[in-house]
Design a protein around this motif. Structure first.
Motif, PDB file in Angstrom:
ATOM      1  N   SER A  97      12.858  -7.902  -4.952  1.00 50.69           N
ATOM      2  CA  SER A  97      12.405  -8.141  -3.383  1.00 50.69           C
ATOM      3  C   SER A  97      12.379  -6.318  -3.172  1.00 50.69           C
ATOM      4  O   SER A  97      11.543  -5.992  -2.503  1.00 50.69           O
ATOM      5  CB  SER A  97      13.691  -8.737  -2.305  1.00 50.69           C
ATOM      6  OG  SER A  97      14.668  -7.863  -2.052  1.00 50.69           O
ATOM      7  N   SER A  98      13.705  -5.573  -4.208  1.00 54.57           N
ATOM      8  CA  SER A  98      13.398  -3.963  -3.149  1.00 54.57           C
ATOM      9  C   SER A  98      12.284  -3.060  -3.484  1.00 54.57           C
ATOM     10  O   SER A  98      11.820  -2.183  -3.552  1.00 54.57           O
ATOM     11  CB  SER A  98      14.523  -3.431  -3.695  1.00 54.57           C
ATOM     12  OG  SER A  98      15.173  -3.676  -5.069  1.00 54.57           O
ATOM     13  N   PHE A  99      11.370  -4.215  -5.833  1.00 51.17           N
ATOM     14  CA  PHE A  99      10.556  -2.719  -5.506  1.00 51.17           C
ATOM     15  C   PHE A  99       9.355  -3.497  -4.626  1.00 51.17           C
ATOM     16  O   PHE A  99       8.524  -2.779  -4.362  1.00 51.17           O
ATOM     17  CB  PHE A  99      10.497  -3.588  -6.722  1.00 51.17           C
ATOM     18  CG  PHE A  99       9.327  -2.322  -7.710  1.00 51.17           C
ATOM     19  CD1 PHE A  99       8.998  -1.416  -7.687  1.00 51.17           C
ATOM     20  CD2 PHE A  99       8.087  -3.839  -7.771  1.00 51.17           C
ATOM     21  CE1 PHE A  99       7.450  -0.550  -8.416  1.00 51.17           C
ATOM     22  CE2 PHE A  99       6.746  -2.875  -8.332  1.00 51.17           C
ATOM     23  CZ  PHE A  99       6.968  -1.768  -8.427  1.00 51.17           C
ATOM     24  N   ALA A 100       9.012  -4.694  -4.213  1.00 48.42           N
ATOM     25  CA  ALA A 100       8.178  -5.221  -3.949  1.00 48.42           C
ATOM     26  C   ALA A 100       8.093  -4.952  -2.342  1.00 48.42           C
ATOM     27  O   ALA A 100       6.915  -4.118  -1.903  1.00 48.42           O
ATOM     28  CB  ALA A 100       8.485  -6.999  -3.463  1.00 48.42           C
ATOM     29  N   ARG A 101       9.056  -3.840  -1.897  1.00 51.47           N
ATOM     30  CA  ARG A 101       9.822  -3.286  -0.321  1.00 51.47           C
ATOM     31  C   ARG A 101       8.868  -1.894  -0.192  1.00 51.47           C
ATOM     32  O   ARG A 101       7.685  -1.442   0.282  1.00 51.47           O
ATOM     33  CB  ARG A 101      10.523  -3.402   0.607  1.00 51.47           C
ATOM     34  CG  ARG A 101      10.660  -4.781   0.838  1.00 51.47           C
ATOM     35  CD  ARG A 101      12.283  -4.526   1.838  1.00 51.47           C
ATOM     36  NE  ARG A 101      13.035  -3.563   1.289  1.00 51.47           N
ATOM     37  CZ  ARG A 101      14.083  -4.721   0.249  1.00 51.47           C
ATOM     38  NH1 ARG A 101      14.111  -6.411   0.420  1.00 51.47           N
ATOM     39  NH2 ARG A 101      15.205  -4.513  -0.265  1.00 51.47           N
ATOM     40  N   TYR A 102       8.818  -1.807  -1.538  1.00 50.33           N
ATOM     41  CA  TYR A 102       8.832   0.194  -1.852  1.00 50.33           C
ATOM     42  C   TYR A 102       7.810  -0.178  -2.435  1.00 50.33           C
ATOM     43  O   TYR A 102       6.317   1.245  -1.591  1.00 50.33           O
ATOM     44  CB  TYR A 102      10.010   0.188  -3.164  1.00 50.33           C
ATOM     45  CG  TYR A 102       9.708   2.031  -3.785  1.00 50.33           C
ATOM     46  CD1 TYR A 102      10.743   2.672  -2.829  1.00 50.33           C
ATOM     47  CD2 TYR A 102       8.923   2.273  -4.393  1.00 50.33           C
ATOM     48  CE1 TYR A 102      10.639   3.870  -2.992  1.00 50.33           C
ATOM     49  CE2 TYR A 102       8.583   3.676  -4.437  1.00 50.33           C
ATOM     50  CZ  TYR A 102       9.888   4.955  -3.866  1.00 50.33           C
ATOM     51  OH  TYR A 102       9.266   5.939  -4.162  1.00 50.33           O
ATOM     52  N   ALA A 103       6.797  -0.677  -3.088  1.00 58.19           N
ATOM     53  CA  ALA A 103       5.152  -0.466  -3.461  1.00 58.19           C
ATOM     54  C   ALA A 103       4.664  -1.008  -2.658  1.00 58.19           C
ATOM     55  O   ALA A 103       3.520  -0.195  -1.709  1.00 58.19           O
ATOM     56  CB  ALA A 103       5.583  -1.952  -4.226  1.00 58.19           C
ATOM     57  N   ALA A 104       4.995  -1.619  -1.130  1.00 61.46           N
ATOM     58  CA  ALA A 104       3.861  -2.247  -0.184  1.00 61.46           C
ATOM     59  C   ALA A 104       3.915  -0.875   0.802  1.00 61.46           C
ATOM     60  O   ALA A 104       3.165  -0.629   1.577  1.00 61.46           O
ATOM     61  CB  ALA A 104       5.213  -3.349   0.815  1.00 61.46           C
ATOM     62  N   LEU A 105       5.125   0.222   1.088  1.00 63.78           N
ATOM     63  CA  LEU A 105       4.846   0.917   1.528  1.00 63.78           C
ATOM     64  C   LEU A 105       4.096   1.410   1.073  1.00 63.78           C
ATOM     65  O   LEU A 105       3.557   2.594   1.518  1.00 63.78           O
ATOM     66  CB  LEU A 105       6.839   1.914   1.500  1.00 63.78           C
ATOM     67  CG  LEU A 105       7.671   1.217   2.469  1.00 63.78           C
ATOM     68  CD1 LEU A 105       9.412   1.823   2.192  1.00 63.78           C
ATOM     69  CD2 LEU A 105       6.983   0.944   3.912  1.00 63.78           C
ATOM     70  N   SER A 106       3.628   2.123  -0.684  1.00 59.13           N
ATOM     71  CA  SER A 106       3.703   3.087  -1.254  1.00 59.13           C
ATOM     72  C   SER A 106       1.702   2.875  -0.896  1.00 59.13           C
ATOM     73  O   SER A 106       1.279   3.396  -0.486  1.00 59.13           O
ATOM     74  CB  SER A 106       3.560   3.075  -2.161  1.00 59.13           C
ATOM     75  OG  SER A 106       2.727   4.044  -3.304  1.00 59.13           O
TER      76      SER A 106
END
Length: 259
Positions: A97-106
């Motif tokens: 989930s932490s990667f999903a949040r980071y990708a969404a920010l990007s």
């Protein structure tokens, strides 16, 4: 799953008392109905161009401490595995989930599904923080600006030197610049990373809720910072004990059988 469902249906038909001719006719009907739909997903193409080695890709990225973003529409987003290169997108068994949040920010919106990431823009602050120095969209493109895998959080975001002898071992070094309070490393801060700064164990903190960072409060400007990151899976010791106990139990049972 489809095969299991079809097998169950066929067994139900057999038990229903339908005559063999009726069952055969139904089988032919199902195939005739499914064939036009399935034909859309079957075609032939020459894979030589997509699978042929890329000398430029290997020279720029193979085994190097940098990352590449491969276009979301690429036929082979896992090309990085073929060249021992570090990527930021592609297929995975699961995405945390932490990667999903980071990708969404990007990407300023959803950029992952259950097993694949769809990062398209290599010039965002998040991709720069990950050390993305190349993009493979239409040909391989080198990106401008500093794209280090580790940096000090001073005003100029000074890069640090990175050496990665193994995927679970990162060596980072540099001179602490004026104003720097953190040394940020572009490795996801998943459970299991241990940090040693100048030989002393230090806690690993989050940067941007995803990357790893260590505090530089005890090091002044102009001081050499030597960081060692080591990954050991969480609960590894307990897993080793359980495995050893299972092997011992099996060995003891076999010994009793032989007696």
């Amino acid at each position: 799953g489809a095969f299991a469902a079809a097998s169950g249906g066929w067994q139900a038909l057999r038990k229903s008392g339908w005559p063999a001719a009726a069952r055969a006719l139904l089988f032919v009907f199902v195939l005739a109905d499914a064939a036009p739909w399935a034909a859309r997903f079957l075609w032939a193409e020459n894979g030589g161009e997509k699978l042929s080695p890329s000398a430029s890709f290997a020279e720029a990225l193979a085994g190097r401490p940098t990352r590449v973003l491969i276009g979301a529409d690429s036929a082979n987003p896992n090309k990085t595995m073929l060249y021992r290169a570090m990527g930021v997108n592609g297929y995975d068994a699961f995405l945390l989930s932490s990667f999903a949040r980071y990708a969404a920010l990007s990407e300023n919106g959803p950029a992952v599904d259950g097993s694949r990431s769809y990062l398209r823009d290599p010039d965002t602050s998040q991709m720069r923080a990950l050390g993305v120095s190349h993009a493979l969209v239409v040909g391989l493109r080198r990106l401008e600006g500093s794209r280090s895998l580790a940096r000090f959080d001073d005003a100029g975001q000074s890069p640090a030197t990175v050496d990665i002898p193994r995927a679970e071992r990162w060596n980072v070094s540099g001179i602490v610049p004026q104003g720097a309070r953190w040394l940020v490393v572009s490795v996801p801060n998943y459970r299991g990373w241990r940090a040693y700064l100048n030989g002393r164990r230090v806690p690993v903190a989050f940067s941007e809720r995803f990357l790893s960072a260590v505090s530089l409060e005890e090091l002044g400007p102009g001081t050499a910072a030597d960081l060692r990151l080591m990954f050991i899976p969480a609960g590894w010791g307990m897993l080793v004990l359980v495995s050893a106990a299972a092997w011992f139990s099996w060995w003891k049972a076999r010994l009793m059988e032989l007696r």
